[in-house]
Design a protein around this motif. Structure first.
Motif, mmCIF file in Angstrom:
data_model
loop_
_atom_site.group_PDB
_atom_site.id
_atom_site.type_symbol
_atom_site.label_atom_id
_atom_site.label_comp_id
_atom_site.label_asym_id
_atom_site.label_seq_id
_atom_site.Cartn_x
_atom_site.Cartn_y
_atom_site.Cartn_z
ATOM 1 N N GLY A 20 27.032 1.799 34.056
ATOM 2 C CA GLY A 20 25.582 1.747 33.524
ATOM 3 C C GLY A 20 25.181 2.820 32.432
ATOM 4 O O GLY A 20 24.146 2.625 31.847
ATOM 5 N N ARG A 21 26.195 3.524 31.871
ATOM 6 C CA ARG A 21 26.152 4.379 30.810
ATOM 7 C C ARG A 21 26.632 4.162 29.551
ATOM 8 O O ARG A 21 27.691 3.464 29.389
ATOM 9 N N LEU A 22 26.208 4.379 28.381
ATOM 10 C CA LEU A 22 26.745 4.305 26.993
ATOM 11 C C LEU A 22 26.168 5.456 26.180
ATOM 12 O O LEU A 22 25.014 5.450 25.922
ATOM 13 N N THR A 23 27.084 6.189 25.497
ATOM 14 C CA THR A 23 26.554 7.334 24.916
ATOM 15 C C THR A 23 26.171 6.974 23.353
ATOM 16 O O THR A 23 27.225 6.828 22.879
ATOM 17 N N THR A 24 25.119 6.656 22.925
ATOM 18 C CA THR A 24 24.627 6.083 21.699
ATOM 19 C C THR A 24 23.663 7.165 21.175
ATOM 20 O O THR A 24 23.609 6.990 19.860
ATOM 21 N N GLY A 25 23.139 8.133 21.900
ATOM 22 C CA GLY A 25 22.214 8.890 21.188
ATOM 23 C C GLY A 25 20.677 7.976 21.350
ATOM 24 O O GLY A 25 20.677 6.738 21.565
ATOM 25 N N PHE A 26 19.681 8.738 21.226
ATOM 26 C CA PHE A 26 18.375 8.463 21.325
ATOM 27 C C PHE A 26 18.095 7.255 20.008
ATOM 28 O O PHE A 26 17.317 6.692 20.175
ATOM 29 N N LEU A 27 18.893 7.463 18.752
ATOM 30 C CA LEU A 27 18.491 6.480 17.890
ATOM 31 C C LEU A 27 19.134 4.966 17.936
ATOM 32 O O LEU A 27 18.350 4.015 17.590
ATOM 33 N N GLY A 28 20.152 5.042 18.668
ATOM 34 C CA GLY A 28 20.792 3.620 18.978
ATOM 35 C C GLY A 28 20.376 2.946 20.153
ATOM 36 O O GLY A 28 20.314 1.729 20.169
ATOM 37 N N THR A 29 19.546 3.727 21.281
ATOM 38 C CA THR A 29 19.228 2.969 22.129
ATOM 39 C C THR A 29 18.042 1.790 21.943
ATOM 40 O O THR A 29 18.430 0.685 22.435
ATOM 41 N N PRO A 30 17.115 1.897 21.393
ATOM 42 C CA PRO A 30 16.318 0.771 21.136
ATOM 43 C C PRO A 30 16.994 -0.515 20.536
ATOM 44 O O PRO A 30 16.775 -1.549 20.848
ATOM 45 N N TYR A 31 18.097 -0.202 19.520
ATOM 46 C CA TYR A 31 18.574 -1.265 19.052
ATOM 47 C C TYR A 31 19.600 -2.021 19.939
ATOM 48 O O TYR A 31 19.766 -3.264 20.061
ATOM 49 N N LEU A 32 19.980 -1.169 20.856
ATOM 50 C CA LEU A 32 21.082 -1.651 21.825
ATOM 51 C C LEU A 32 20.019 -2.583 22.957
ATOM 52 O O LEU A 32 20.773 -3.770 23.289
ATOM 53 N N CYS A 33 18.997 -2.168 23.327
ATOM 54 C CA CYS A 33 17.993 -2.879 24.285
ATOM 55 C C CYS A 33 17.641 -4.113 23.530
ATOM 56 O O CYS A 33 17.669 -5.137 24.438
ATOM 57 N N GLU A 34 17.315 -4.175 22.332
ATOM 58 C CA GLU A 34 16.817 -5.299 21.929
ATOM 59 C C GLU A 34 18.069 -6.427 21.690
ATOM 60 O O GLU A 34 18.062 -7.477 22.213
ATOM 61 N N ALA A 35 19.325 -5.908 21.363
ATOM 62 C CA ALA A 35 20.401 -6.775 21.288
ATOM 63 C C ALA A 35 20.835 -7.258 22.630
ATOM 64 O O ALA A 35 21.388 -8.862 22.691
ATOM 65 N N LEU A 36 20.726 -6.523 23.758
ATOM 66 C CA LEU A 36 21.154 -6.933 25.016
ATOM 67 C C LEU A 36 20.052 -7.805 25.569
ATOM 68 O O LEU A 36 20.238 -9.174 25.990
ATOM 69 N N SER A 37 18.755 -7.638 25.308
ATOM 70 C CA SER A 37 17.684 -8.522 25.775
ATOM 71 C C SER A 37 17.678 -10.060 25.070
ATOM 72 O O SER A 37 17.596 -10.957 25.790
ATOM 73 N N VAL A 38 17.960 -9.798 23.964
ATOM 74 C CA VAL A 38 18.044 -11.220 23.061
ATOM 75 C C VAL A 38 18.865 -11.966 23.566
ATOM 76 O O VAL A 38 18.822 -13.403 23.460
ATOM 77 N N ASN A 39 20.154 -11.392 24.003
ATOM 78 C CA ASN A 39 21.490 -12.059 24.510
ATOM 79 C C ASN A 39 21.545 -12.307 25.687
ATOM 80 O O ASN A 39 22.798 -12.225 26.326
ATOM 81 N N ARG A 40 20.542 -12.468 26.470
ATOM 82 C CA ARG A 40 20.432 -12.674 27.880
ATOM 83 C C ARG A 40 21.256 -11.716 28.595
ATOM 84 O O ARG A 40 22.022 -12.042 29.992
ATOM 85 N N HIS A 41 21.189 -10.289 28.435
ATOM 86 C CA HIS A 41 21.437 -9.374 29.388
ATOM 87 C C HIS A 41 20.222 -8.305 29.525
ATOM 88 O O HIS A 41 20.439 -7.013 29.479
ATOM 89 N N LYS A 42 19.013 -8.983 29.965
ATOM 90 C CA LYS A 42 17.983 -8.056 30.096
ATOM 91 C C LYS A 42 17.880 -7.116 31.361
ATOM 92 O O LYS A 42 17.278 -6.091 31.087
#
Length: 58
Positions: A20-42
């Motif tokens: 459940g972890r991925l080290t992206t830093g705080f700047l990358g997290t919102p982009y990852l959340c959006e990419a996951l959410s849009v692609n059926r990984h909510k």
């Protein structure tokens, strides 16, 4: 658009493999959340958002 879905699936797999972890830093997290959410990984997007929020409070 197919490659985006494939990349999101790969990202979801990597997050699951890393407990459940991925080290992206705080700047990358919102982009990852959006990419996951849009692609059926909510569920993973929500998990990452929760982890990000907890880190900001500490």
């Amino acid at each position: 658009m197919r490659y985006l879905s494939h990349n999101a699936t790969r990202l979801a797999h990597l997050i699951r493999m890393n407990q459940g972890r991925l080290t992206t830093g705080f700047l990358g997290t919102p982009y990852l959340c959006e990419a996951l959410s849009v692609n059926r990984h909510k569920e993973l997007a929500c998990l990452k958002a929760e982890q990000h929020a907890r880190k900001k409070r500490v």
